[in-house]
Scaffold this active site. Structure first.
Site, PDB file in Angstrom:
ATOM      1  N   GLU A   1      17.266  41.290  85.729  1.00 44.83           N
ATOM      2  CA  GLU A   1      17.160  39.906  85.600  1.00 44.83           C
ATOM      3  C   GLU A   1      15.891  39.500  84.821  1.00 44.83           C
ATOM      4  O   GLU A   1      14.951  39.718  85.224  1.00 44.83           O
ATOM      5  CB  GLU A   1      17.079  39.346  87.065  1.00 44.83           C
TER       6      GLU A   1
ATOM      7  N   LYS B   1       7.927  49.342  92.355  1.00 49.19           N
ATOM      8  CA  LYS B   1       6.546  48.924  91.818  1.00 49.19           C
ATOM      9  C   LYS B   1       6.468  47.211  92.051  1.00 49.19           C
ATOM     10  O   LYS B   1       7.065  46.824  91.034  1.00 49.19           O
ATOM     11  CB  LYS B   1       6.322  49.579  90.594  1.00 49.19           C
TER      12      LYS B   1
END
Length: 536
Positions: free
Chosen positions: A274, A201
């Site tokens: 992250e 996505k």
């Protein structure tokens, strides 16, 4: 419903019409061709995406439903079985072909990244080069990293032990808007070469860049269906990504990362994150002020500061602080801002109205709390609707939001110090730990300071590119900057399951028939003492 992927004709579109009012951008027809590569969107109204350079429409994107996203996972799971059976050497060859295509077709990618993200062209090239480096690294080294590994068995000669690596299955990848091409490559390509399927996505704002890389990957030989791209808002399809993936890879904000980690943890599947950063730079007393200032400009203002690893805090030794600051401000003021699709700009635009509002609010709040604006500190609407002047602050107090919060824009604060221990402590005094930078003449001393910084990557005499481009070493965050690593062997092995197999021959690992247990234990104890002395 899955849209039909158009066959690739092998012909490159010319670069002349406009998208979002930007002369030279890919045509509207080309944008629509890329959009048709996305999965789903039959039941939802499309959303219109605008260019940061002009505010005009760049594309209409289909938006998948939760059911369509889950169907994409089912289709990917079916395709993955055959893909896992393809020899890793062949999967590597696909990445090498992709590497070559990336460099050959880079002009279109540069245009897409500029139009979607508002970057200067040199910053857009960082994405192309970063993607190519990832493709080359895993195209060369994956077979070695994934190869079966022999290990010492419990009893030499009689016990043969080894480790196999199996793909996890279907990897869910959620990529952000700020590095749409490079972060797609960094997360998707190792997952694919490890034998997994991927459902990605991308952020709506920069989806065309991801779809372009998807097109190139299939032209390079990736079978259709192995990598699926679903477009939609996280609120609509985020649960499907978290609940259907066999491993989830996310890049974005710390709060969102924490929520996803909670969802995934309940299923006992893995994840890597992250997240945010408040990255420091330390200028040691022996540093060349002019060189450090030039490096700081790149470290702070590349991609208009919308880079997870960009520097937002600079600590300069008082003996050179004035000289450094003077040079840094002069170099900052010399930066060229432009919305053209060429190399005329040193810094591009912010990407969204929300980014512009956040950057403006941080600077205004810092000024209200006593900070001094040395340069910048205001929008640049005459250049484009979302441009903000590169900004340098000093006298920033803890009362200001930007003192500790991530700004994620072209804003940096300068602080002085006299003792290196103090600079290290202040650099580490944050909930984040993503990236850091040290500048010096004595690189051995600089590396020693770097080792004391609590950050996943630290660059000496560079801002971020040295570690970012060194794909053979891991990249990721400590503390609230994330969990897990991308790049290097670790960035590949995280997408696999380790399986240990041991074959035992001859001697059993229990007493022989009729042997008293005490005799067996004594014998094994003596053997273990002897084995410790043998090289293994």
């Amino acid at each position: 419903m899955t849209s039909t992927t158009p066959a690739h004709t092998g012909q490159q579109s010319s670069r002349p019409s406009t998208v979002g009012g930007v002369v030279g951008a890919p045509s509207a027809a080309r944008a629509a061709q890329l959009v048709r590569r996305a999965t789903g969107g039959a039941d939802n109204a499309p959303v219109e995406i605008t260019s940061p350079f002009t505010g005009l429409i760049t594309a209409e994107l289909p938006q998948a439903t939760d059911a369509e996203a889950r169907a994409a996972f089912a289709a990917a799971r079916n395709a993955q079985r055959a893909w896992a059976a393809v020899p890793v050497t062949e999967r590597q060859r696909i990445l090498i072909r992709l590497h070559d295509l990336l460099l050959e077709r880079q002009d279109e990618a540069l245009d897409l990244v500029q139009v979607e993200a508002g970057k200067a062209r040199m910053d857009a090239f960082d994405e192309v080069s970063g993607s190519a480096l990832v493709a080359a690294y895993y195209g060369k080294h994956s077979a070695r990293i994934l190869a079966p590994r022999r290990a010492a068995g419990v009893i030499p000669v009689l016990t043969k032990a080894g480790e196999l690596r199996h793909p996890k299955g279907v990897i869910g990848v959620i990529t952000p808007w700020n590095y749409p091409l490079a972060l797609t490559a960094m997360d998707v390509l190792p997952a694919l070469v490890a034998g997994n399927a991927v459902v990605q996505k991308p952020d709506n704002q920069t989806a065309l860049s991801a779809l372009w890389l998807h097109e190139l990957a299939e032209e390079a030989g990736l079978p259709a269906g192995i990598w699926q791209i679903v477009l939609g808002r996280g609120s609509a399809i985020g649960d499907a990504l978290a609940e259907e993936s066999d491993y989830l890879c996310f890049t974005g904000s710390t709060p969102t990362g924490k929520r996803l980690a909670e969802q995934v943890a309940g299923r006992l599947t893995g994840y890597s994150l992250e997240l945010g950063g408040k990255n420091p730079m330390i200028v040691l007393p022996d540093a060349n002020p002019a060189k450090a200032a030039a490096g700081a400009v790149t470290a702070c203002f590349s991609s208009a500061g919308q880079l997870c690893v960009s520097v937002e805090r600079i600590y300069v030794h008082e003996s050179i602080r004035e000289e450094f600051t003077k040079a840094f401000v002069a170099k900052t003021e010399a930066l060229r801002l432009s919305a053209k699709l060429d190399h005329s700009a040193d810094m591009g635009s912010l990407t969204s109205e929300s980014q512009l509002a956040n950057v403006s609010a941080h600077v205004d709040d810092a000024r209200a709390n006593g900070a001094t604006v040395l340069t910048g500190g205001h929008p640049r609407p005459e250049v484009g609707p979302l441009f903000y002047a590169p900004t340098v602050l000093t006298d920033v107090t803890p009362a200001a939001k930007l003192f500790a919060e991530e700004t994620f824009g072209p804003v940096v604060s300068i602080y002085g110090y006299t003792e290196i221990d103090d600079a290290v402590d202040r650099a580490n005094d944050t909930v984040y730990g993503l990236n850091a930078s040290v500048w010096c003449r004595d690189t051995r001393a600089g590396a020693a300071v770097a080792a004391r910084l609590k950050a996943g990557t630290v660059n000496v005499n560079e801002g971020y590119a040295a570690t970012f481009g060194s794909v053979g070493v891991p990249m990721g965050g400590m503390k609230e900057s994330g969990f897990g690593r991308r790049n290097g062997a670790e960035g590949l092995l995280k997408y696999t399951e380790a399986q240990s197999i041991a074959v035992q021959r001859g001697l059993k690992l229990r007493p022989f028939r009729g042997m008293p247990p005490k005799v067996w234990v004594k014998s094994m104890t003596s053997s273990m003492k002897a084995l410790r002395r043998l090289p293994r």
